[in-house]
Design a protein around this motif. Structure first.
Motif, short mmCIF file in Angstrom:
data_model
loop_
_atom_site.label_atom_id
_atom_site.label_comp_id
_atom_site.label_asym_id
_atom_site.label_seq_id
_atom_site.Cartn_x
_atom_site.Cartn_y
_atom_site.Cartn_z
N ALA A 14 17.00 -34.32 -4.93
CA ALA A 14 16.33 -33.45 -6.19
C ALA A 14 14.67 -32.98 -6.00
CB ALA A 14 16.54 -34.36 -7.53
N GLU A 15 14.22 -34.06 -5.36
CA GLU A 15 12.61 -33.73 -4.96
C GLU A 15 12.63 -32.34 -4.01
OE1 GLU A 15 8.81 -33.46 -5.35
OE2 GLU A 15 10.15 -34.72 -6.58
N CYS A 16 13.34 -32.28 -3.01
CA CYS A 16 13.65 -31.28 -2.02
C CYS A 16 13.73 -29.70 -3.01
CB CYS A 16 14.57 -31.58 -0.88
SG CYS A 16 13.94 -32.65 0.17
N VAL A 17 14.98 -29.96 -3.90
CA VAL A 17 15.05 -29.06 -4.66
C VAL A 17 13.66 -28.28 -5.43
CG1 VAL A 17 16.71 -27.96 -6.71
CG2 VAL A 17 17.52 -29.41 -4.98
N ARG A 18 13.33 -29.34 -5.86
CA ARG A 18 12.01 -28.96 -6.75
C ARG A 18 10.93 -28.38 -5.68
NH1 ARG A 18 12.82 -34.15 -8.78
NH2 ARG A 18 13.92 -34.19 -10.94
N GLN A 19 11.05 -28.86 -4.60
CA GLN A 19 9.91 -28.44 -3.65
C GLN A 19 10.42 -26.89 -2.96
OE1 GLN A 19 7.25 -30.69 -1.37
NE2 GLN A 19 8.02 -32.72 -2.63
N GLY A 20 11.59 -26.68 -3.23
CA GLY A 20 12.19 -25.47 -2.55
C GLY A 20 12.72 -25.35 -1.28
N SER A 21 13.11 -26.65 -0.68
CA SER A 21 13.71 -26.68 0.82
C SER A 21 15.09 -26.86 0.61
CB SER A 21 13.19 -27.94 1.29
OG SER A 21 13.33 -29.13 1.05
N ILE A 22 15.63 -27.21 -0.45
CA ILE A 22 17.08 -27.23 -0.91
C ILE A 22 17.39 -26.10 -1.94
CG2 ILE A 22 19.13 -28.51 -1.76
CD1 ILE A 22 18.13 -30.95 -0.51
N SER A 23 18.14 -25.19 -1.50
CA SER A 23 18.50 -24.21 -2.53
C SER A 23 19.39 -24.58 -3.59
CB SER A 23 18.82 -22.84 -1.74
OG SER A 23 19.98 -23.12 -1.04
N PHE A 24 20.57 -25.31 -3.29
CA PHE A 24 21.42 -25.66 -4.36
C PHE A 24 21.92 -27.05 -4.09
CE2 PHE A 24 22.73 -20.97 -4.04
CZ PHE A 24 22.17 -20.55 -5.04
#
Length: 370
Positions: free
Chosen positions: A308-318
């Motif tokens: 979830a944190e990677c999604v918030r920071q933009g490195s995971i797209s989905f």
């Protein structure tokens, strides 16, 4: 969307039961109150003739027992066991455990308990040892993430012989004849993942598939089926896209992962999109943040905190979410329905396939219940 229900004794249920007293049934059947009580609670020492009279009276009076009140009055304890792969904290399985624990809390008045046991997913002997210990405890019900089909069948056959209801989690094996299954349709999930990925990667000529394997094997049949669905979609719609596999081996130390990823991306400058079918997308996502490779995106599974944190920071797209907490809760809920309330339950329960992004991840409720 699958919805997990709760169980409370409602005023209407109490009133329905109150309309028909044991005394009324006894008078209609022409037997004693004690005989009716023994029939209703399935106790011995009732003659066939008296049993027939009581059953006929119950049918004529359309008597429907209040199973909630009966279960409470019976004052019995129910011991369930959950057999899961060993896992780290902040993992998909941890949410399964939390959901099951919350369900038991809601059912504390019925003396429902759940004990979690673990096995090594890459060592079938540990599954055998764990299941042997579970069955030695004579559980009232079992929730199990299956190992290989043949070894799992050995223990599900024993549970069928002993009359122990069991639920399968994660991997659906209908030949084992479980009471119920909870999980995603893995093939459809992988097919869906490919479709969503290629909406943003339609111009790409190469993509990366991150795996975590040991001795050439991934952790679960579910991950294999997701990959099969993914490759079916790619074969049908993007047959010319090259899929590079990268194994962040479970036998390697985590410090080695960055070096493996760095080498891969240096050698494959055309790769801008990655996918993984496990809950460890953050292993790549965190590397991308540390290396400042902002032109690469990854897609993965499960709303665990690091993902979830990677999604918030933009490195995971989905992220594809599968409601692990709900699954754990629903398994206990289903055993309660089948064993204690004697209700029929749905045998196959596919969880929703939900897509989480930076824009909606904070609105996703990890704990959808209670």
């Amino acid at each position: 969307m699958f919805v997990v229900s709760f169980f409370f004794i409602t005023f209407a249920e109490i009133m329905d039961t109150a309309k028909i007293r044991i005394k009324d049934i006894a008078e209609r059947a022409g037997v004693s109150v004690g005989t009716v009580d023994r029939v209703l609670h399935e106790r011995p020492n009732v003659s066939p003739k008296a049993l027939e009279k009581v059953k006929k009276a119950l049918e004529e009076m359309d008597y429907k027992p209040n199973m909630y009140a009966s279960a409470l009055a019976y004052n019995k304890s129910y011991n369930f066991y959950m057999v899961l792969p060993k896992h780290e904290s902040e993992a998909y399985w941890e949410e399964i455990e939390e959901g099951a624990g919350t369900a038991c809390d809601h059912l504390r008045d019925f003396r429902v308990s759940n004990k979690v046991m673990y096995y090594n997913r890459f060592d079938t002997s540990t599954f055998a040892k764990t299941m042997t210990e579970v069955l030695r405890q004579k559980p009232d019900g079992v929730i199990v993430v299956p190992s290989q089909l043949d070894i799992t069948r050995k223990y599900t056959d024993i549970m069928h012989e002993q009359g122990t209801p069991f639920i399968l989690l994660d991997s659906y094996m209908p030949d084992l004849r479980p009471l119920a299954f909870f999980g995603q349709d893995s093939f459809s999930s992988g097919y869906f993942a490919a479709r969503m990925l290629m909406i943003i990667a339609s111009k790409e000529k190469e993509i990366m598939l991150m795996k975590q394997m040991r001795n050439g094997n991934v952790a679960s049949k579910q991950q294999e089926n997701r990959e099969t669905g993914f490759r079916h979609y790619m074969h049908d719609h993007f047959p010319n896209v090259i899929i590079h596999e990268v194994n962040l081996s479970l036998d390697e130390k985590r410090e080695c992962y960055d070096a493996i990823l760095e080498k891969f991306f240096e050698e494959h400058p055309l790769v801008h999109h990655c996918i993984t079918f496990n809950s460890k997308a953050h292993l790549v996502g965190e590397y991308l943040l540390r290396s400042n490779r902002r032109n690469i995106q990854i897609m993965g599974y499960d709303m665990v905190p690091k993902n979830a944190e990677c999604v918030r920071q933009g490195s995971i797209s989905f992220l594809i979410a599968q409601h692990a907490f709900m699954q754990g809760h629903a398994c206990i809920d289903t055993l309660f329905n089948a064993i204690i309330l004697k209700k029929e339950v749905d045998p196959v329960n596919y969880m929703p396939i939900e897509l989480l992004t930076k824009e909606n991840i904070d609105f996703y409720r990890r704990k959808n219940i209670g």
